[in-house]
Design a protein around this motif. Structure first.
Motif, PDB file in Angstrom:
ATOM      1  N   MET A   1       0.889  -1.181   0.169  1.00  0.00           N
ATOM      2  CA  MET A   1       0.057  -0.063   0.148  1.00  0.00           C
ATOM      3  C   MET A   1       0.847   1.186  -0.022  1.00  0.00           C
ATOM      4  O   MET A   1       1.762   1.422   0.914  1.00  0.00           O
ATOM      5  CB  MET A   1      -1.011  -0.150   1.284  1.00  0.00           C
ATOM      6  N   ALA A   2       0.562   2.033  -0.776  1.00  0.00           N
ATOM      7  CA  ALA A   2       1.327   3.215  -1.133  1.00  0.00           C
ATOM      8  C   ALA A   2       1.104   4.443  -0.176  1.00  0.00           C
ATOM      9  O   ALA A   2      -0.233   4.629   0.314  1.00  0.00           O
ATOM     10  CB  ALA A   2       1.376   3.871  -2.597  1.00  0.00           C
ATOM     11  N   LEU A   3       2.131   5.310   0.415  1.00  0.00           N
ATOM     12  CA  LEU A   3       1.675   6.326   1.221  1.00  0.00           C
ATOM     13  C   LEU A   3       1.036   7.517   0.668  1.00  0.00           C
ATOM     14  O   LEU A   3       1.094   7.550  -0.725  1.00  0.00           O
ATOM     15  CB  LEU A   3       2.957   6.662   1.861  1.00  0.00           C
ATOM     16  N   PRO A   4       0.123   8.167   1.324  1.00  0.00           N
ATOM     17  CA  PRO A   4      -0.627   9.205   0.703  1.00  0.00           C
ATOM     18  C   PRO A   4       0.465  10.384   0.339  1.00  0.00           C
ATOM     19  O   PRO A   4       1.624  10.359   0.845  1.00  0.00           O
ATOM     20  CB  PRO A   4      -1.382   9.822   1.777  1.00  0.00           C
ATOM     21  N   PRO A   5       0.103  11.270  -0.727  1.00  0.00           N
ATOM     22  CA  PRO A   5       1.198  12.311  -1.054  1.00  0.00           C
ATOM     23  C   PRO A   5       1.579  13.291   0.174  1.00  0.00           C
ATOM     24  O   PRO A   5       0.849  13.314   1.248  1.00  0.00           O
ATOM     25  CB  PRO A   5       0.463  13.066  -2.131  1.00  0.00           C
ATOM     26  N   ARG A   6       2.568  13.856   0.127  1.00  0.00           N
ATOM     27  CA  ARG A   6       3.022  14.873   1.323  1.00  0.00           C
ATOM     28  C   ARG A   6       2.144  15.894   1.368  1.00  0.00           C
ATOM     29  O   ARG A   6       1.345  16.516   0.254  1.00  0.00           O
ATOM     30  CB  ARG A   6       4.361  15.367   0.690  1.00  0.00           C
ATOM     31  N   VAL A   7       1.911  16.594   2.459  1.00  0.00           N
ATOM     32  CA  VAL A   7       0.925  17.305   2.534  1.00  0.00           C
ATOM     33  C   VAL A   7       1.579  18.898   2.600  1.00  0.00           C
ATOM     34  O   VAL A   7       1.078  19.798   1.943  1.00  0.00           O
ATOM     35  CB  VAL A   7       0.338  17.199   4.164  1.00  0.00           C
ATOM     36  N   TYR A   8       2.803  18.914   3.018  1.00  0.00           N
ATOM     37  CA  TYR A   8       3.453  20.492   3.026  1.00  0.00           C
ATOM     38  C   TYR A   8       5.043  20.263   2.698  1.00  0.00           C
ATOM     39  O   TYR A   8       5.459  18.978   2.990  1.00  0.00           O
ATOM     40  CB  TYR A   8       3.384  21.226   4.084  1.00  0.00           C
ATOM     41  N   PHE A   9       5.744  21.003   2.442  1.00  0.00           N
ATOM     42  CA  PHE A   9       7.233  21.150   2.058  1.00  0.00           C
ATOM     43  C   PHE A   9       7.727  22.343   3.182  1.00  0.00           C
ATOM     44  O   PHE A   9       7.141  23.393   3.269  1.00  0.00           O
ATOM     45  CB  PHE A   9       7.523  21.507   0.733  1.00  0.00           C
ATOM     46  N   THR A  10       8.823  22.116   3.862  1.00  0.00           N
ATOM     47  CA  THR A  10       9.282  23.405   4.418  1.00  0.00           C
ATOM     48  C   THR A  10       9.847  24.172   3.458  1.00  0.00           C
ATOM     49  O   THR A  10      10.225  23.775   2.196  1.00  0.00           O
ATOM     50  CB  THR A  10      10.491  22.846   5.458  1.00  0.00           C
ATOM     51  N   LEU A  11      10.397  25.472   3.783  1.00  0.00           N
ATOM     52  CA  LEU A  11      10.862  26.336   3.036  1.00  0.00           C
ATOM     53  C   LEU A  11      12.221  25.799   2.420  1.00  0.00           C
ATOM     54  O   LEU A  11      12.637  26.001   1.490  1.00  0.00           O
ATOM     55  CB  LEU A  11      11.000  27.725   3.438  1.00  0.00           C
ATOM     56  N   HIS A  12      12.961  25.345   3.286  1.00  0.00           N
ATOM     57  CA  HIS A  12      14.563  24.452   3.018  1.00  0.00           C
ATOM     58  C   HIS A  12      14.288  23.494   2.057  1.00  0.00           C
ATOM     59  O   HIS A  12      15.041  23.327   0.964  1.00  0.00           O
ATOM     60  CB  HIS A  12      14.933  24.158   4.432  1.00  0.00           C
ATOM     61  N   GLU A  13      13.105  22.654   2.318  1.00  0.00           N
ATOM     62  CA  GLU A  13      12.941  21.511   1.208  1.00  0.00           C
ATOM     63  C   GLU A  13      12.449  22.178  -0.063  1.00  0.00           C
ATOM     64  O   GLU A  13      12.953  21.677  -1.197  1.00  0.00           O
ATOM     65  CB  GLU A  13      11.706  20.664   1.677  1.00  0.00           C
ATOM     66  N   ALA A  14      11.749  23.273  -0.090  1.00  0.00           N
ATOM     67  CA  ALA A  14      11.395  23.899  -1.355  1.00  0.00           C
ATOM     68  C   ALA A  14      12.589  24.659  -2.114  1.00  0.00           C
ATOM     69  O   ALA A  14      12.739  24.313  -3.338  1.00  0.00           O
ATOM     70  CB  ALA A  14      10.190  24.860  -1.075  1.00  0.00           C
ATOM     71  N   ALA A  15      13.322  25.082  -1.531  1.00  0.00           N
ATOM     72  CA  ALA A  15      14.685  25.794  -1.848  1.00  0.00           C
ATOM     73  C   ALA A  15      15.588  24.534  -2.426  1.00  0.00           C
ATOM     74  O   ALA A  15      16.184  24.965  -3.584  1.00  0.00           O
ATOM     75  CB  ALA A  15      15.578  26.582  -0.940  1.00  0.00           C
ATOM     76  N   ALA A  16      15.643  23.898  -1.849  1.00  0.00           N
ATOM     77  CA  ALA A  16      16.465  22.596  -2.439  1.00  0.00           C
ATOM     78  C   ALA A  16      15.778  21.942  -3.501  1.00  0.00           C
ATOM     79  O   ALA A  16      16.377  21.346  -4.812  1.00  0.00           O
ATOM     80  CB  ALA A  16      16.815  21.449  -1.399  1.00  0.00           C
ATOM     81  N   ARG A  17      14.536  21.822  -3.548  1.00  0.00           N
ATOM     82  CA  ARG A  17      13.597  21.032  -4.542  1.00  0.00           C
ATOM     83  C   ARG A  17      13.852  22.094  -5.919  1.00  0.00           C
ATOM     84  O   ARG A  17      13.879  21.545  -7.120  1.00  0.00           O
ATOM     85  CB  ARG A  17      12.321  21.064  -4.236  1.00  0.00           C
ATOM     86  N   TRP A  18      13.716  23.486  -5.772  1.00  0.00           N
ATOM     87  CA  TRP A  18      13.921  24.378  -6.989  1.00  0.00           C
ATOM     88  C   TRP A  18      15.289  24.937  -7.198  1.00  0.00           C
ATOM     89  O   TRP A  18      15.384  25.676  -7.988  1.00  0.00           O
ATOM     90  CB  TRP A  18      12.754  25.353  -6.516  1.00  0.00           C
ATOM     91  N   ASP A  19      16.029  24.466  -6.399  1.00  0.00           N
ATOM     92  CA  ASP A  19      17.624  25.127  -6.646  1.00  0.00           C
ATOM     93  C   ASP A  19      17.467  26.667  -6.386  1.00  0.00           C
ATOM     94  O   ASP A  19      17.996  27.357  -7.391  1.00  0.00           O
ATOM     95  CB  ASP A  19      18.056  24.409  -7.992  1.00  0.00           C
ATOM     96  N   CYS A  20      17.091  27.149  -5.441  1.00  0.00           N
ATOM     97  CA  CYS A  20      16.890  28.618  -5.317  1.00  0.00           C
ATOM     98  C   CYS A  20      17.170  28.891  -3.940  1.00  0.00           C
ATOM     99  O   CYS A  20      17.367  28.080  -3.021  1.00  0.00           O
ATOM    100  CB  CYS A  20      15.380  29.124  -5.795  1.00  0.00           C
ATOM    101  N   THR A  21      17.316  30.170  -3.776  1.00  0.00           N
ATOM    102  CA  THR A  21      17.342  30.681  -2.148  1.00  0.00           C
ATOM    103  C   THR A  21      16.068  30.812  -1.533  1.00  0.00           C
ATOM    104  O   THR A  21      15.130  31.079  -2.049  1.00  0.00           O
ATOM    105  CB  THR A  21      18.065  32.124  -2.121  1.00  0.00           C
ATOM    106  N   LEU A  22      16.206  31.097  -0.112  1.00  0.00           N
ATOM    107  CA  LEU A  22      15.030  31.370   0.745  1.00  0.00           C
ATOM    108  C   LEU A  22      14.567  32.716   0.319  1.00  0.00           C
ATOM    109  O   LEU A  22      13.287  33.082   0.271  1.00  0.00           O
ATOM    110  CB  LEU A  22      15.531  31.228   2.022  1.00  0.00           C
ATOM    111  N   ALA A  23      15.593  33.772   0.060  1.00  0.00           N
ATOM    112  CA  ALA A  23      15.057  35.064  -0.546  1.00  0.00           C
ATOM    113  C   ALA A  23      14.356  34.981  -1.585  1.00  0.00           C
ATOM    114  O   ALA A  23      13.353  35.798  -1.839  1.00  0.00           O
ATOM    115  CB  ALA A  23      16.283  35.856  -0.697  1.00  0.00           C
ATOM    116  N   ASP A  24      14.747  34.045  -2.501  1.00  0.00           N
ATOM    117  CA  ASP A  24      13.828  33.977  -3.715  1.00  0.00           C
ATOM    118  C   ASP A  24      12.389  33.446  -3.261  1.00  0.00           C
ATOM    119  O   ASP A  24      11.175  33.970  -3.949  1.00  0.00           O
ATOM    120  CB  ASP A  24      14.384  33.088  -4.788  1.00  0.00           C
TER     121      ASP A  24
END
Length: 198
Positions: A1-24
């Motif tokens: 059984m697969a886990l449900p999709p993620r509910v949220y991302f932290t800003l650090h996770e989003a920055a790593a995912r998008w290869d950008c800065t927190l300021a961006d």
């Protein structure tokens, strides 16, 4: 059984995912491209009780996102907004002030996916297994760990960035190396964490 999709991302996770800065990320949120939220315990505003996920006014805490890294690590929220509502709720009582750190700030997963679709971003793979990474970031991180273990932390972040650039030059078969800004963006969170423990 697969886990449900993620509910949220932290800003650090989003920055790593998008290869950008927190300021961006803060900049994009400040002009309404997506909401930054946090989860709060119940607080009162007049006769209203507010709790759960609330939208943060990024412009109220923009000093936390200074590109030079000199901003505060926490702020107090003076107003919040319920998701899917337009009106801001003022937190007038100082006893009800909501303290947040960068780690408390989130982007809901549906907003992350919508933003990626609208901006035609390629989702970054969770692993480089079966794919070829442009740069050997894993090897670079291993060299950083060895360096810190054997010699400690460099005197300055600029010195560390220079060492990493030299490492990429030595290891690159094509002669292509990441630019200084990209290296600095990857090193800054590590540098700050290590300097805080000194």
């Amino acid at each position: 059984m697969a886990l449900p999709p993620r509910v949220y991302f932290t800003l650090h996770e989003a920055a790593a995912r998008w290869d950008c800065t927190l300021a961006d990320i803060a900049g994009w949120a400040s002009v309404g491209l997506f909401d930054i939220v946090t989860a709060i315990a119940p607080v009162t505003s007049g006769s209203q009780i507010v709790a759960g996920y609330v939208v943060v006014s990024v412009t109220d805490i923009l000093q936390m996102f200074r590109r030079c890294g000199t901003g505060p690590t926490k702020c107090f929220l003076r107003r919040v907004r319920l998701k899917n509502h337009e009106d801001w709720i003022m937190i007038a009582d100082p006893a009800e002030r909501i303290e947040v750190t960068l780690a408390d700030l989130l982007i809901m997963a549906e907003e992350v996916r919508r933003f990626e679709t609208e901006c035609d971003l390629l989702r970054r793979p969770a692993s480089h297994i079966g794919s070829t990474a442009r740069y050997d970031w894993d090897g670079m991180y291993i060299s950083l760990i060895r360096r810190v273990h054997e010699y400690g932390i460099p005197e300055t972040q600029a010195e560390w960035v220079g060492e990493v650039q030299e490492w990429f030059v030595e290891k690159s078969e094509s002669g292509e190396v990441p630019d200084e800004r990209t290296i600095r963006r990857r090193l800054t969170p590590i540098w700050k964490a290590l300097r805080e423990t000194c």
